[in-house]
Write an enzyme that holds these catalytic residues in place. Structure first.
Site, short mmCIF file in Angstrom:
data_model
loop_
_atom_site.label_atom_id
_atom_site.label_comp_id
_atom_site.label_asym_id
_atom_site.label_seq_id
_atom_site.Cartn_x
_atom_site.Cartn_y
_atom_site.Cartn_z
N HIS A 46 24.88 2.52 -0.84
CA HIS A 46 25.45 3.47 -1.82
C HIS A 46 25.02 4.90 -1.49
O HIS A 46 25.81 5.84 -1.60
CB HIS A 46 24.95 3.17 -3.23
CG HIS A 46 25.36 1.84 -3.76
ND1 HIS A 46 24.48 0.81 -3.99
CD2 HIS A 46 26.58 1.37 -4.14
CE1 HIS A 46 25.11 -0.22 -4.49
NE2 HIS A 46 26.39 0.08 -4.58
N ASP A 160 32.80 -3.75 2.11
CA ASP A 160 33.85 -4.34 1.27
C ASP A 160 35.19 -3.89 1.83
O ASP A 160 35.95 -3.15 1.18
CB ASP A 160 33.67 -3.90 -0.17
CG ASP A 160 32.34 -4.37 -0.75
OD1 ASP A 160 32.00 -5.54 -0.54
OD2 ASP A 160 31.64 -3.55 -1.37
N GLN A 163 38.38 -4.51 -0.19
CA GLN A 163 38.45 -3.60 -1.35
C GLN A 163 38.94 -2.22 -0.92
O GLN A 163 39.80 -1.62 -1.54
CB GLN A 163 37.07 -3.50 -1.99
CG GLN A 163 36.94 -2.39 -3.01
CD GLN A 163 35.64 -2.46 -3.77
OE1 GLN A 163 35.52 -3.24 -4.71
NE2 GLN A 163 34.66 -1.65 -3.40
O1 PAF Z 1 32.31 -1.88 -4.94
C1 PAF Z 1 31.97 -1.81 -6.14
O2 PAF Z 1 30.79 -1.63 -6.47
C2 PAF Z 1 33.02 -2.00 -7.23
O3 PAF Z 1 33.95 -2.95 -6.88
C3 PAF Z 1 33.69 -0.69 -7.66
C4 PAF Z 1 34.47 -0.07 -6.52
C5 PAF Z 1 32.64 0.28 -8.16
C6 PAF Z 1 34.67 -0.96 -8.81
O4 PAF Z 1 34.02 -1.51 -9.91
#
Ligand code: PAF
Length: 293
Positions: A46, A160, A163
């Site tokens: 992050h 991810d 995603q």
């Molecule tokens: O990757 C994540 O932590 C979640 O899927 C996100 C993008 C914050 C959406 O809740």
């Protein structure tokens, strides 16, 4: 860094900043807002997103929201780790400007009845097949967050990968006008991809989980050395993971890195992606390569 939990208040702060201009000689409204959505329990993956945003954008907004609608029945929504004090310290140290921490009622007030869904192949494969409804939950909350923050850029990790591709497709299809920036996966010294869920692993499971990056590195080596048969790559990676009795493969697929369709020959943008259960913990990882010829 300021912590804000109300949507109108966050909007006011961002709009005031955006209207301000970067100082003498710049146009009002020329400032860029970078946005990093997270579910908290932050790690270096992050923080790499926040630091990348910090370099590119004038105002960096991070959100922490454990989004209930992207968890399926029996998944880890209730036990997902939450520690705002810890996360706020890390976000502030990474030099974010605003931390948005809405409640569930703020995001989904009574009567909330709209969802956003990317349909078709991109969400039908891999995690979309194993976790029905998961990507609908992700795209719904990300669409809401992008509408609230209205950033120039939003940052997502390649760990991810599905995603990231699904969010890019949503942004394109809905003309949301935000650049979705992909940031490389950050790994532990032994190769395990950083994840908020790694903390669930027992000592034995944590050791066994090393087989995940090992399998991916092995097949990366094979591809770099000319292997072009996807079934061979799949067998090799699956063999390394399956040799660990504490791991159970959910899926292991060799796919086109843009469409996520399974492929037979290794060519173009290729991804080897896997999801593995270690006890009650589900881990995902992937490698993505450009392969000529
Ligand atoms: O990757 C994540 O932590 C979640 O899927 C996100 C993008 C914050 C959406 O809740």
């Amino acid at each position: 860094m300021e912590i804000i939990s109300s949507i109108p208040e966050l909007r006011r702060r961002i709009e005031a900043f955006r209207a301000g201009g970067a100082g003498p000689g710049t146009e009002p409204g020329s400032l860029s807002v970078g946005f990093v959505p997270t579910m908290g329990w932050l790690h270096n993956g992050h923080l790499a997103l926040v630091r990348t945003a910090r370099k590119a954008d004038d105002l960096v907004v991070v959100s922490i929201f454990v989004n209930p609608i992207q968890f399926g029945p029996g998944e880890d929504y209730d036990r997902y780790p939450r520690d705002l004090e810890r996360d706020a310290g890390m976000t502030s140290a990474a030099e974010a400007d605003l931390l948005f921490v809405p409640s569930t009622a703020e995001m989904y007030p009574v009567g909330h009845s709209t969802t956003v869904e990317v349909v078709g192949g991109l969400t039908g494969h891999l995690c979309g097949a194993s976790r029905p409804g998961h990507f609908r939950g992700v795209t719904t909350v990300v669409a809401k967050l992008l509408n609230i923050v209205r950033p120039r850029r939003a940052y997502f990790g390649w760990k991810d990968a599905q995603q990231l591709l699904v969010v890019r497709r949503m942004v394109r299809d809905l003309n949301l006008g935000v650049e979705i920036v992909g940031v490389p996966t950050v790994r532990e010294p032994d190769g395990l991809a950083m994840s908020s869920r790694n903390g669930y692993l027992s000592g034995q499971e944590r050791l066994a989980a090393r087989a995940i990056p090992r399998s991916l590195e092995r097949v990366r080596f094979m591809i770099q050395n000319g292997e072009r048969d996807a079934a061979t790559i799949r067998r090799e990676a699956a063999g390394i993971v399956a040799a660990e009795p504490l791991l159970a493969i959910d899926y292991l697929a060799v796919v086109d890195g843009n469409t996520l369709e399974e492929i037979e020959r290794i060519r173009g943008t290729v991804m080897v992606a896997l999801a593995v259960h270690a006890g009650k913990t589900r881990l995902i990882d992937n490698i993505r390569m450009e392969v000529g010829g």
